[in-house]
Design a protein around this motif. Sequence first.
Motif, PDB file in Angstrom:
ATOM      1  N   ILE A  48       0.860  -1.194   0.000  1.00 40.23           N
ATOM      2  CA  ILE A  48       0.000   0.000   0.000  1.00 40.23           C
ATOM      3  C   ILE A  48       0.887   1.232   0.000  1.00 40.23           C
ATOM      4  CG2 ILE A  48      -1.806   1.280   1.201  1.00 40.23           C
ATOM      5  CD1 ILE A  48      -2.719  -1.457   0.180  1.00 40.23           C
ATOM      6  N   GLY A  49       0.793   2.015  -1.055  1.00 38.97           N
ATOM      7  CA  GLY A  49       1.565   3.250  -1.121  1.00 38.97           C
ATOM      8  C   GLY A  49       0.906   4.352  -0.306  1.00 38.97           C
ATOM      9  N   HIS A  50       1.719   5.185   0.325  1.00 35.15           N
ATOM     10  CA  HIS A  50       1.205   6.351   1.030  1.00 35.15           C
ATOM     11  C   HIS A  50       2.104   7.536   0.737  1.00 35.15           C
ATOM     12  CE1 HIS A  50       0.853   9.275   4.353  1.00 35.15           C
ATOM     13  NE2 HIS A  50      -0.435   9.022   4.167  1.00 35.15           N
ATOM     14  N   VAL A  51       1.508   8.665   0.365  1.00 36.02           N
ATOM     15  CA  VAL A  51       2.287   9.860   0.054  1.00 36.02           C
ATOM     16  C   VAL A  51       1.739  11.053   0.815  1.00 36.02           C
ATOM     17  CG1 VAL A  51       3.258  11.299  -1.764  1.00 36.02           C
ATOM     18  CG2 VAL A  51       2.611   8.954  -2.289  1.00 36.02           C
ATOM     19  N   ALA A  52       2.651  11.802   1.439  1.00 37.76           N
ATOM     20  CA  ALA A  52       2.309  13.030   2.160  1.00 37.76           C
ATOM     21  C   ALA A  52       3.593  13.832   2.331  1.00 37.76           C
ATOM     22  CB  ALA A  52       1.703  12.710   3.528  1.00 37.76           C
ATOM     23  N   PRO A  53       3.496  15.131   2.626  1.00 32.72           N
ATOM     24  CA  PRO A  53       4.712  15.919   2.866  1.00 32.72           C
ATOM     25  C   PRO A  53       5.264  15.666   4.264  1.00 32.72           C
ATOM     26  CG  PRO A  53       2.776  17.309   3.078  1.00 32.72           C
ATOM     27  CD  PRO A  53       2.283  15.960   2.633  1.00 32.72           C
ATOM     28  N   THR A  54       6.294  14.851   4.345  1.00 33.53           N
ATOM     29  CA  THR A  54       6.917  14.600   5.644  1.00 33.53           C
ATOM     30  C   THR A  54       8.190  15.421   5.827  1.00 33.53           C
ATOM     31  OG1 THR A  54       7.936  12.611   4.676  1.00 33.53           O
ATOM     32  CG2 THR A  54       5.926  12.315   5.968  1.00 33.53           C
ATOM     33  N   SER A  55       8.412  16.341   4.897  1.00 35.25           N
ATOM     34  CA  SER A  55       9.438  17.376   5.051  1.00 35.25           C
ATOM     35  C   SER A  55       8.810  18.694   4.621  1.00 35.25           C
ATOM     36  CB  SER A  55      10.676  17.056   4.202  1.00 35.25           C
ATOM     37  OG  SER A  55      10.334  17.052   2.821  1.00 35.25           O
ATOM     38  N   GLY A  56       9.410  19.792   5.037  1.00 34.94           N
ATOM     39  CA  GLY A  56       8.871  21.102   4.674  1.00 34.94           C
ATOM     40  C   GLY A  56       7.963  21.677   5.751  1.00 34.94           C
TER      41      GLY A  56
END
Length: 398
Positions: A48-56
């Motif tokens: 299961i792919g998960h994408v979110a901004p974990t930097s910035g």
Amino acid sequence: MKSRMLSVGLVALVIAACGRSPEGTPPQSAAVPSAVAGAFESALVVKIGHVAPTSGPIAHLGRDNELGARMAIDDLNAKELKIGGKVVKFQLVAEDDAGDPKQGTAVAQKLVDENVNGVVGHLNSGTSIPASKLYNDAGIPQISPSATNPKYTRQGFNTTFRVVADDTQLGGVLGKYAVETLKGKQIAVIDDRTAYGQGVAEEFEKAAKAAGASIVGHEFTTDKSTDFAAILTKLKSAKPDILFFGGMDAVGGPMLRQVKQLGLDVKFVGGDGLCTEELPKLAGDAIGDGTVVCAEAGGVDGEFKTMQQKFKADFKAKNGIDVQVYSPYVYDAVHLLADAMTRADSVDPKEYLAELRKTDYRGVTGPIRFDEKGDIKNGALTLYTYKLGKRQQLAVVR
């Protein structure tokens, strides 16, 4: 989708361990015990792919989402679900898009190349929309837990789903509330020109005008700005009683500080990007009591309150921090993929996609069913304000 065996290297380690004998005794057989061999043969790895901004600047929101995904994966694996007669081992493939559209499409392509079975994300509309074409071209279902721009599900893709209300509803409710409840007559608007910020600001402005307010100014900033003196000074001369901001808390917090410094006497209104547990830290004493009114694109009432309260307690016990905003929606989205796979008895997107569209699920965020576009039916909104540095619920509306 072919079954994926557990690592051959891990098998070798088990064989070596089984074959090792104490000094001076005959070596044991190197054969893997039947129970262990059976476990290896039956393990079906589902990515299961998960994408979110974990930097910035909004990494706190991205980490919140990712923690929700990891909780879901752990809970699913504890159930030892069987699909196609095999025990499933769910695996999270987490990526960071930094809230940047270019990086978002790059990591989307990476997930496609890795043959993930489904994707939960992205957090932002500006990254979810361009990434959605790549997932659609590859036939991979994508469920966004937080992207609210209407365009996301209006591109004609049959792989895009959303478990929260969109900006048409979010901005519309806030615009009406600003005029009818907050008694706003002179309204100023600022947006950060992102797909999310611009979209929610436009919907808010339309609804506020329809309710009888005058829009006395609409200014623009960016999602990385820290100095708002020029645009706030310009808007101050128009004497607004409501200031709406379309953007995220990382910009909204510093903006609130400067609103106070300039002596702007306004109610500060915003969407779900503003409506976080982190906002009081970012705004400091400028947040005031009842100064900010915002809406989360989701919410529960009735019997689901108990389910969400339990989730939040479990989340804090596991992670040591409070839920920010959307980790419960991520948690449900991961379970929706698993639920559709189970009903289809297949982890192949081509097989389970039809079942995903038929979803009728009771999650920690409430009942979830999808319309023909992939939007949640009868999505809820929760209105909040802040008092004594804490977010307080005003109402749940649908």
